[in-house]
Design an enzyme around this catalytic site. Structure first.
Site, mmCIF file in Angstrom:
data_model
loop_
_atom_site.group_PDB
_atom_site.id
_atom_site.type_symbol
_atom_site.label_atom_id
_atom_site.label_comp_id
_atom_site.label_asym_id
_atom_site.label_seq_id
_atom_site.Cartn_x
_atom_site.Cartn_y
_atom_site.Cartn_z
ATOM 1 C CG ASN A 153 19.594 -5.786 -27.662
ATOM 2 O OD1 ASN A 153 20.618 -6.173 -28.234
ATOM 3 N ND2 ASN A 153 18.406 -5.911 -28.191
ATOM 4 C CD GLU A 250 18.533 -11.094 -37.460
ATOM 5 O OE1 GLU A 250 17.495 -10.438 -37.249
ATOM 6 O OE2 GLU A 250 18.517 -12.239 -37.932
ATOM 7 C CB CYS A 284 15.543 -5.860 -32.254
ATOM 8 S SG CYS A 284 15.688 -7.626 -32.005
ATOM 9 C CD GLU A 461 21.505 -13.474 -35.750
ATOM 10 O OE1 GLU A 461 20.908 -12.881 -34.845
ATOM 11 O OE2 GLU A 461 22.749 -13.440 -35.903
HETATM 12 P P1 NAD Z 1 24.041 0.496 -33.571
HETATM 13 O O1 NAD Z 1 23.530 0.361 -34.947
HETATM 14 O O2 NAD Z 1 24.358 1.841 -33.056
HETATM 15 O O3 NAD Z 1 25.376 -0.357 -33.384
HETATM 16 C C1 NAD Z 1 25.413 -1.744 -33.638
HETATM 17 C C2 NAD Z 1 26.843 -2.178 -33.805
HETATM 18 O O4 NAD Z 1 27.347 -1.679 -35.036
HETATM 19 C C3 NAD Z 1 27.809 -1.683 -32.724
HETATM 20 O O5 NAD Z 1 28.704 -2.723 -32.417
HETATM 21 C C4 NAD Z 1 28.519 -0.525 -33.407
HETATM 22 O O6 NAD Z 1 29.811 -0.286 -32.892
HETATM 23 C C5 NAD Z 1 28.593 -1.028 -34.835
HETATM 24 N N1 NAD Z 1 28.708 0.004 -35.868
HETATM 25 C C6 NAD Z 1 28.203 1.259 -35.861
HETATM 26 N N2 NAD Z 1 28.468 1.873 -37.033
HETATM 27 C C7 NAD Z 1 29.140 0.974 -37.801
HETATM 28 C C8 NAD Z 1 29.661 1.000 -39.140
HETATM 29 N N3 NAD Z 1 29.554 2.075 -39.909
HETATM 30 N N4 NAD Z 1 30.281 -0.103 -39.608
HETATM 31 C C9 NAD Z 1 30.376 -1.225 -38.847
HETATM 32 N N5 NAD Z 1 29.907 -1.307 -37.572
HETATM 33 C C10 NAD Z 1 29.290 -0.224 -37.068
HETATM 34 O O7 NAD Z 1 22.962 -0.259 -32.676
HETATM 35 P P2 NAD Z 1 22.859 -0.321 -31.089
HETATM 36 O O8 NAD Z 1 22.432 1.035 -30.626
HETATM 37 O O9 NAD Z 1 24.078 -0.944 -30.544
HETATM 38 O O10 NAD Z 1 21.661 -1.342 -30.903
HETATM 39 C C11 NAD Z 1 20.329 -0.988 -30.958
HETATM 40 C C12 NAD Z 1 19.747 -1.323 -32.317
HETATM 41 O O11 NAD Z 1 19.975 -2.685 -32.627
HETATM 42 C C13 NAD Z 1 18.251 -1.139 -32.360
HETATM 43 O O12 NAD Z 1 17.870 -0.533 -33.557
HETATM 44 C C14 NAD Z 1 17.727 -2.558 -32.293
HETATM 45 O O13 NAD Z 1 16.447 -2.728 -32.838
HETATM 46 C C15 NAD Z 1 18.761 -3.298 -33.048
HETATM 47 N N6 NAD Z 1 18.756 -4.716 -32.687
HETATM 48 C C16 NAD Z 1 18.319 -5.628 -33.612
HETATM 49 C C17 NAD Z 1 18.251 -6.973 -33.277
HETATM 50 C C18 NAD Z 1 17.757 -8.004 -34.251
HETATM 51 O O14 NAD Z 1 18.060 -9.178 -34.077
HETATM 52 N N7 NAD Z 1 17.013 -7.655 -35.279
HETATM 53 C C19 NAD Z 1 18.650 -7.388 -32.015
HETATM 54 C C20 NAD Z 1 19.095 -6.434 -31.108
HETATM 55 C C21 NAD Z 1 19.145 -5.095 -31.466
#
Ligand code: NAD
Length: 487
Positions: A153, A250, A284, A461
């Site tokens: 995002n 996060e 998020c 962060e």
């Molecule tokens: P996701 O969990 O599918 O992927 C996040 C990242 O993790 C990607 O780079 C992915 O390739 C990697 N990944 C996936 N499985 C992994 C594993 N087993 N080991 C290591 N890396 C792995 O999330 P997304 O769909 O990319 O993003 C959306 C999510 O992120 C939502 O739940 C959102 O709330 C959250 N988010 C949180 C914040 C925050 O600061 N709290 C900010 C932005 C997004």
């Protein structure tokens, strides 16, 4: 439209390719067009990146914090000079409207380099502890090689929010952006080199859920900072625990935003719209459960509907566009399926509820959608949708709404709109969340800590707090007299 980088990865100060890696196609979400073809990192690429970081880190940690800070501040300046170009790339990467990226993405990344570049000279100081003759002192020392893993995002912001404090504290970083948005982080790596960062300290490798674990499990990695969903967070934290790595998580949320009957309704509606529709709802910390006092519910909904229906949806590169597409086809399908669930569960659809009919082509658009009469047990009120879908729930009194707001596994954020400031403070005090707002929503300047509690994660962060998560204390006891041993 093309945005093909020189190569997929940026390691040890230069672009590098390994075509043995699985192909990652980068699609422009507004059209579905392939704008770049990259390759996921092979184990050889990962080894190279971690080895480069490990080699470069000790010398970087040994230079003065002011000298480190100067380089980071120069990177911030370059990012600001190139804001237009970086924002256009961010729009291509994510589909977010240029109206947003130009004010919120590279600029917030630049803020991060500027802030940590500035505070670092004082931010890593230790303490002196008098012990009556003997004394002790503490030193704050970097962790070593840190891994950053990003969501899709805010690709540039996430790379900077992790990279800036990590580098400021004297670490090296290997960053893996989301496979959906592989482009922006490469530019950040280029800019850091141009700003004078020694090579090997900020490396970017591409990959997906199969690549991430290779980084997390690597024995030379000291820390992992993940921005992603709760299920991914659980996997990454479990893997990191195997070798007792430091972690920052996060993760996702389903945050409450409470509107009391004395609130300035236009501000509350504005806050709720920003907290549900900004970045097409892919934020998020969004306040996706909007609890509205039953006394002002009708006014709230009619003004909200009117304002929502005026949102300009369209070409993200058009400065007038306020709402772009979702990041991917899959994410759009997921959001549409939640909208269908909301309808099936009996929530009242106030506006939106599907694909906008005036947007043609392959873009992954969804209408900004508002459901009212949502109840706590509905799926749309419990699960993170991560799209432009606002759920409005009614409430009658303060204690009731606090209990309902807290009845979730998540704890990322929360907000309160009220004219009664003592109520505002009293309520946020009882809400279970890491980042809270009174009479505004979703503002996250670099000066304030950001992060979640409960299943939304741990660690923070931004702000000086982030430095604590990229360093550890070393304590030194100094004996000033003779050692008095009983044997
Ligand atoms: P996701 O969990 O599918 O992927 C996040 C990242 O993790 C990607 O780079 C992915 O390739 C990697 N990944 C996936 N499985 C992994 C594993 N087993 N080991 C290591 N890396 C792995 O999330 P997304 O769909 O990319 O993003 C959306 C999510 O992120 C939502 O739940 C959102 O709330 C959250 N988010 C949180 C914040 C925050 O600061 N709290 C900010 C932005 C997004």
């Amino acid at each position: 439209m093309k945005a093909q980088p020189i190569a997929s990865h940026f390691i040890d100060g230069e672009y590098i390719e390994d075509t043995d890696g699985t192909v990652i196609e980068s699609l422009y979400p507004a059209t579905g067009e392939v704008i770049a073809r990259l390759h996921a990192a092979t184990p050889a690429i990962i080894e190279k990146a971690i080895a480069a970081a490990k080699r470069a880190q000790p010398e970087w940690a040994a230079i003065s914090p002011t000298a480190r800070g100067r380089i980071l501040k120069r990177a911030a300046e370059i990012m600001r000079e190139r804001n237009r170009e970086l924002s256009e790339l961010e729009t291509l990467d994510t589909g977010k409207p240029i109206q947003e990226t130009i004010i919120a993405d590279p600029t917030s990344g630049a803020d991060s380099f500027e802030f940590f570049g500035g505070v670092i000279a004082a931010g890593m100081n230790g303490s002196y502890i008098p012990l009556g003759g003997d004394f002790a002192y503490t030193k704050r020392v970097p962790l070593g090689v840190c891994v950053g893993i990003g969501a899709w995002n805010y690709p540039q912001q996430i790379a900077c929010w992790k990279g800036a404090p990590a580098l400021a504290a004297g670490n090296a970083m290997v960053f893996k952006p989301s496979e959906n948005t592989p482009l922006g982080a490469l530019k950040i790596a280029e800019i850091l080199i141009e700003a004078g960062l020694p090579k090997g300290l900020f490396n970017v490798i591409q990959g997906d859920r199969n690549t991430g674990p290779l980084l997390v499990n690597h024995p030379d990695v000291a820390k992992v900072s993940l921005t992603g969903s709760v299920p991914t967070g659980r996997k990454v934290a479990a893997a990191a625990a195997g070798s007792l790595k430091h972690v920052t998580m996060e993760l996702g949320g389903k945050s409450p935003l409470i509107v009391f009957d004395d609130a300035d309704l236009d501000s509350a509606i504005g806050g709720a719209m920003l907290g549900n529709f900004y970045s097409t709802g892919q934020v998020c910390s969004n306040g996706t459960r909007v609890f509205v006092s039953r006394k002002v519910k009708d006014q709230f909904l009619s003004r909200l509907k009117e304002r929502t229906e005026k949102i300009t949806i369209g070409d993200p590169m058009d400065e007038a566009t306020q709402l772009g597409p979702m990041v991917s086809f899959d994410q759009r399908q997921k959001v549409l399926s939640y909208i269908d669930k909301g309808k099936a569960e009996g929530a009242t659809l106030i506006t939106g509820g599907g694909i906008p009919n005036h947007v043609t082509g392959e873009g992954y658009y969804v209408q900004p959608t508002v459901f009212a009469d949502v109840t706590d047990d509905m799926v749309i009120a419990r699960e993170e949708i991560f799209g432009p879908v606002m759920c409005v729930l009614d409430f009658d009194d303060e204690a009731e709404v606090i209990a309902r707001a807290n009845a979730t596994e998540f704890g990322l954020s929360a907000g309160v709109f009220t004219a009664d400031l003592s109520r505002g403070h009293r309520v946020v005090d009882q809400l279970q969340a890491g980042t809270l707002w009174i009479n505004t929503y979703n503002l996250c300047p670099v000066e304030i800590p950001f992060g979640g509690s409960k299943q939304s994660g741990f660690g923070r962060e931004n702000s000086l707090a982030a430095l604590e998560h990229y360093s550890e204390l070393k304590t030194v006891y100094v004996g000033m007299g003779k050692v008095d041993a009983p044997y």
